[in-house]
Enzyme design. Structure first.
Site, PDB file in Angstrom:
ATOM      1  N   ARG A  50     -22.057 -62.261 -26.467  1.00 36.94           N
ATOM      2  CA  ARG A  50     -22.737 -61.728 -27.650  1.00 36.94           C
ATOM      3  C   ARG A  50     -21.746 -61.478 -28.775  1.00 36.94           C
ATOM      4  O   ARG A  50     -22.041 -61.755 -29.938  1.00 36.94           O
ATOM      5  CB  ARG A  50     -23.481 -60.438 -27.287  1.00 36.94           C
ATOM      6  CG  ARG A  50     -24.721 -60.753 -26.495  1.00 36.94           C
ATOM      7  CD  ARG A  50     -25.523 -59.559 -26.069  1.00 36.94           C
ATOM      8  NE  ARG A  50     -26.784 -60.062 -25.501  1.00 36.94           N
ATOM      9  CZ  ARG A  50     -27.674 -59.324 -24.879  1.00 36.94           C
ATOM     10  NH1 ARG A  50     -27.474 -58.030 -24.725  1.00 36.94           N
ATOM     11  NH2 ARG A  50     -28.776 -59.869 -24.407  1.00 36.94           N
ATOM     12  N   HIS A  56     -30.105 -67.215 -29.789  1.00 39.00           N
ATOM     13  CA  HIS A  56     -29.573 -67.250 -28.411  1.00 39.00           C
ATOM     14  C   HIS A  56     -28.771 -65.997 -28.051  1.00 39.00           C
ATOM     15  O   HIS A  56     -28.470 -65.186 -28.903  1.00 39.00           O
ATOM     16  CB  HIS A  56     -28.774 -68.541 -28.147  1.00 39.00           C
ATOM     17  CG  HIS A  56     -27.491 -68.671 -28.912  1.00 39.00           C
ATOM     18  ND1 HIS A  56     -26.460 -69.479 -28.484  1.00 39.00           N
ATOM     19  CD2 HIS A  56     -27.064 -68.106 -30.063  1.00 39.00           C
ATOM     20  CE1 HIS A  56     -25.471 -69.405 -29.338  1.00 39.00           C
ATOM     21  NE2 HIS A  56     -25.801 -68.591 -30.305  1.00 39.00           N
ATOM     22  N   GLU A  57     -28.503 -65.874 -26.771  1.00 37.16           N
ATOM     23  CA  GLU A  57     -27.811 -64.684 -26.226  1.00 37.16           C
ATOM     24  C   GLU A  57     -28.545 -63.392 -26.558  1.00 37.16           C
ATOM     25  O   GLU A  57     -27.935 -62.381 -26.885  1.00 37.16           O
ATOM     26  CB  GLU A  57     -26.367 -64.587 -26.746  1.00 37.16           C
ATOM     27  CG  GLU A  57     -25.518 -65.819 -26.532  1.00 37.16           C
ATOM     28  CD  GLU A  57     -25.337 -66.167 -25.072  1.00 37.16           C
ATOM     29  OE1 GLU A  57     -25.623 -65.324 -24.207  1.00 37.16           O
ATOM     30  OE2 GLU A  57     -24.938 -67.310 -24.805  1.00 37.16           O
ATOM     31  N   GLY A  58     -29.846 -63.408 -26.461  1.00 36.60           N
ATOM     32  CA  GLY A  58     -30.627 -62.216 -26.800  1.00 36.60           C
ATOM     33  C   GLY A  58     -31.031 -62.296 -28.253  1.00 36.60           C
ATOM     34  O   GLY A  58     -30.191 -62.196 -29.137  1.00 36.60           O
TER      35      GLY A  58
END
Lengths: 596, 249
Positions: free
Chosen positions: A297, A436-438
């Site tokens: 993140r 992406h990544e949350g």
């Protein structure tokens, strides 16, 4: 000046704002000094400029192809990968005994910045590989470590993280990929994964997938999820390769941007013979993955910041060299046209970009500095503060980076909309980052629903202590008195809003409190970036205030002006957001799906 | 075969050079410094000779203030074996540098001395030649190819109008031109290893060389800024201006 980053800005952030040289006083980093730091930055910038930047547009134009059997990427990607691996960057943060160079996270982040600016999609392969190797290194058995990690660090094998499934994205607790225990202690994996970056390619001999799956009989939800190593080719203990494992590429996905990185649909166990190896304990898969995810993140934040930064530099260069139009007061049609950088509205767009991207880069470096403090045990609180800030580090650059790129296109006008200029690609590449990544929404729930209140709100106190220290120093400087006063006012608004939301959560009004979480995330992002602008302005005065050199004075003036822009133009927006949040505005919550 | 490489700390080639307000010199306060690009090429060539098994040891020497150690470290990270810094705060001119290098050559007895053909700060292009004269060693300047062959080295030189290859008897001095090679970057592990390689510090006095100066720097001025041009209305006006203003007709 390098087109990838403003070198003076990076050095100012590293050595003045974040005191990189102080890190060398910690035992773990004691062999480093300014010379090794500069050497690493020099090596990184050269590899990025010579082997990554030149094919950024070509990799976008020539997406990876799949002929039904094999994937092919343009040859420049493999060459870049090889240089990256040979330089030692894949394992730079690891201990000397493991072939690394014990590089502080702060310097690693700075080194990565060059690659993200030069060519984010080719940089995706090594970054994913480092992250996957780190997970095996941290949680794998000795045998797993010996079999895979050295070959990932040397660049023979690449790595991926395979979480998402065709029907399961943000809600990982619902995932359906199965793992059946086999007699030999390994598992047989069965299921489909989707949007797996680097899931297949022709760059490395082998690919090591880290796959989340549910062991047969494990409970539903996140507690039933385990993490497995699934190599593309069966791998012997000495790293030599056997036949193909039962992992098939079902197809490539065709993306808006980031086109150089393959995005894949992978099929595990079509022939019921996909071997997987459990990492650590069963049921802890998500926890292990989150170690990688938190790093990832911060990495996404950096990518977003640097693609934004690249667009800023490109549009600045264009604006300085493009003559067009005259000042509103000039009536003579034969007078020399101005370069567009002289027009106020163009300056506005460049200032906004500068404030977003330099602020975002500072934020990512702050996160890296906190990682260093945490790992070195210098300051246990740093980990708590990092936890609180991680959603902001991921989200502010991801939201404002594409906005910066949008402005870069606008500065170039018609030229910016063509593929002859690089800014439209920056925009397309960067548009992935809030997803992406949350996603942005997930990050906002993480911040407002969880991170603020962890450790009894200690993260908030730690953040406030740092903000207050900056305010105290800045208040003593005449140039910053207006800005600090204004910042203080908006900070109070944020604190009151946080309190109101906290009370609502405590009294069980969860839906009302979390309904507008995206607004809160933005508010918090602006407060943190506003603080960092004050901090940069304050340190720039300390560093360059007394210098007679023209470029020092210009650098200082630029930092002060961008701090003014952000605090006068952008920060006050939070007052309106605060009203909606503290008033628990229900316009979105009460919208009935049938009314659309 | 031992190879000696001379490297100089100069202003980084990316930096916009500033002149001090009193025109006494270039302003180096807070300016990024780096290894002279021609010296980088010399280091690269020496390291390649070592990788080919031709050279057995690569020794790097620099002359300058204590911080010039940084450039020696850079060379060590690129693959040189050990370093020597001749530490001095004095201003250097080519002849003094050549004399100091001569002292090092006498001590180290290298078979080959590699150096840049010139530095990008003073642009003199004479130190290699002076060292040749002082040591009576053969010299091959402006090298674009270097091939050691037994007790000889064949040096392809870039000259006006083409290339000239000379065979020099070793020991010899070779000065490098831009096309000789493309210098590598230092890998991260090598940057760390460089810290553990030996670096000896000596002084001009230790080497018995007096830092006498035969030149004085009179004035340094930045290049004149280009003035904005004008548009002329007719050919007649152009001719008139060329005659009376530019005075070229």
């Amino acid at each position: 000046m390098s087109k990838l980053i403003n070198q003076k800005d990076l050095e100012f952030l590293l050595y003045q704002v974040f005191q990189a040289e102080q890190l060398t006083e910690l035992p773990h980093y004691s062999e480093h000094d300014r010379t090794t730091f500069d050497g690493i930055l020099n090596t990184s910038s050269r590899i990025a400029e010579d082997y990554f930047a030149p094919h950024n547009a070509k990799a976008d134009e020539h997406e990876p192809q799949f002929d039904g059997e094999k994937v092919s990427t343009i040859p420049e990607v493999k060459e870049a990968w090889q240089h990256f691996a040979d330089s030692g960057l894949l394992c730079a943060r690891h201990r000397y005994e493991d072939g690394g160079m014990q590089l502080p996270s702060l310097l690693h982040m700075a080194a990565n910045a060059y690659f993200m600016s030069a060519n984010p999609s080719t940089a995706g392969y090594p970054f994913l590989t480092s992250a996957a190797a780190n997970v095996i290194h941290a949680f794998g058995s000795d045998e797993q470590k010996a079999t895979f990690v050295p070959h990932m660090f040397s660049g023979r094998f690449a790595g991926t993280m395979a979480l998402t499934e065709p029907d399961v994205g943000s809600s990982l607790g619902d995932l359906t990929t199965r793992a059946l225990p086999a007699d030999d202690g390994s598992y047989r994996i069965k299921g489909q994964k989707m949007y797996i970056s680097g899931g297949d390619q022709d760059i490395t001999e082998n690919i090591v997938h880290l796959v989340l799956a549910r062991i047969q009989g494990a409970p539903q939800g996140v507690k039933g999820i385990s993490l497995f190593i699934v190599p593309k080719f069966h791998t012997r203990a000495d790293g030599s390769l056997g036949p193909r494992n039962d992992v098939q590429l079902a197809g490539l996905l065709h993306k808006m941007g980031y086109r150089g990185t393959t995005s894949t649909v992978l099929s595990f166990g079509e022939k019921d013979d996909c071997h997987g190896y459990l990492i650590g304990e069963a049921g802890k898969g998500l926890m292990y993955m989150f170690k990688m995810m938190n790093e990832a993140r911060i990495g996404v934040g950096l990518g977003a910041a640097m693609i934004g930064y690249r667009g800023y530099l490109e549009s600045l260069d264009y604006a300085r060299n493009r003559p067009q139009g005259r000042s509103p007061a000039e009536k003579d049609p034969l007078s020399k046209p101005l370069n567009i950088v002289e027009h106020t509205d163009v300056k506005r767009m460049l200032l906004a970009q500068k404030s977003y991207v330099e602020g975002s880069l500072a934020l990512c470096l702050l996160a890296a500095r906190l990682v260093d403090e945490q790992e070195a045990g210098e300051n246990a609180d740093s980990g708590i503060l990092l936890d609180l800030l991680t959603p902001v580090v991921k989200s502010f650059p991801s939201f404002y980076g594409p906005r910066a790129n949008d402005l870069a296109i606008q500065v170039l006008g018609g030229a910016g909309y063509t593929r002859e200029y690089p800014v439209e690609q920056c925009y397309r590449d960067n548009r992935l980052n809030p997803i992406h990544e949350g996603t942005h929404g997930i990050q906002s729930l993480d911040l407002l629903g969880r991170k603020l209140w962890q450790h009894n709100g200690k993260g908030q106190q730690l953040l406030m202590a740092r903000v207050q220290a900056t305010l105290k120093s800045a208040q003593g400087k005449e140039q910053l008195s207006e800005l600090t006063a204004s910042y203080q006012k908006h900070l109070n608004t944020l604190l009151q809003t946080t309190m109101a939301l906290g009370k609502a959560l405590q009294s069980g009004q969860v839906s009302a409190a979390l309904g507008n979480s995206a607004l809160y995330l933005d508010m918090m992002g602006k407060m943190v970036i506003g603080w960092l602008w004050l901090e940069m302005a304050d340190k720039a005065i300390d560093t360059f205030g007394a210098s007679a050199a023209e470029d020092d004075q210009q650098f200082l003036a630029g930092k002060l002006q961008a701090a003014r822009y952000f605090i006068r133009w952008e920060l006050p927006e939070i007052e309106h957001q605060a009203k909606l949040l503290a008033g628990f505005d229900d316009t979105c919550t009460t919208m009935n799906p049938d009314w659309f | 075969m031992k190879v000696l490489v001379a490297v100089k700390r100069v202003i980084d080639y990316n930096v916009k050079v500033r002149v001090k307000p009193d025109n006494s010199d270039v302003d180096l306060t807070n300016v990024k410094m780096a290894m002279n690009p021609f010296c980088e090429i010399a280091v690269e060539e020496a390291v390649r000779l070592k990788e080919k098994g031709v050279a057995t040891e690569v020794v790097v020497v620099s002359i300058g203030p204590k911080v010039a150690q940084e450039q020696i470290r850079t060379a060590l990270a690129l693959g040189a074996d050990r370093g020597i810094l001749i530490e001095t705060e004095e201003k250097l001119e080519s002849l003094t540098v050549a004399k100091l290098l001569k002292a090092v050559v006498e001590k180290e007895q290298p078979q080959l001395v590699l150096m840049g053909k010139q530095t990008i700060d003073s642009d003199n292009n004479q130190t290699g030649q002076m060292l040749g004269a002082l040591t009576n060693m053969a010299q091959g300047t402006f090298a674009s190819e270097v091939a050691v062959d037994g007790d000889k080295v064949n040096v392809t030189r870039e000259i006006d109008g083409g290339l000239r290859t000379v065979a020099l008897k070793l020991p010899a001095i070779v000065t490098t031109d831009l096309r000789l090679n493309e210098p590598r970057y230092a890998s991260l592990p090598n940057i760390m290893k460089a810290k553990r390689k030996p670096l000896d510090v000596t002084t001009p006095a230790d080497l018995g060389v007096a830092m006498t100066s035969t030149l004085s720097l009179v004035k340094v001025t930045p290049p004149a800024e280009r003035q904005a041009g004008i548009k002329v209305g007719s050919v007649e006006e152009l001719v008139e201006k060329l005659k009376n203003e530019a005075k070229v007709l």
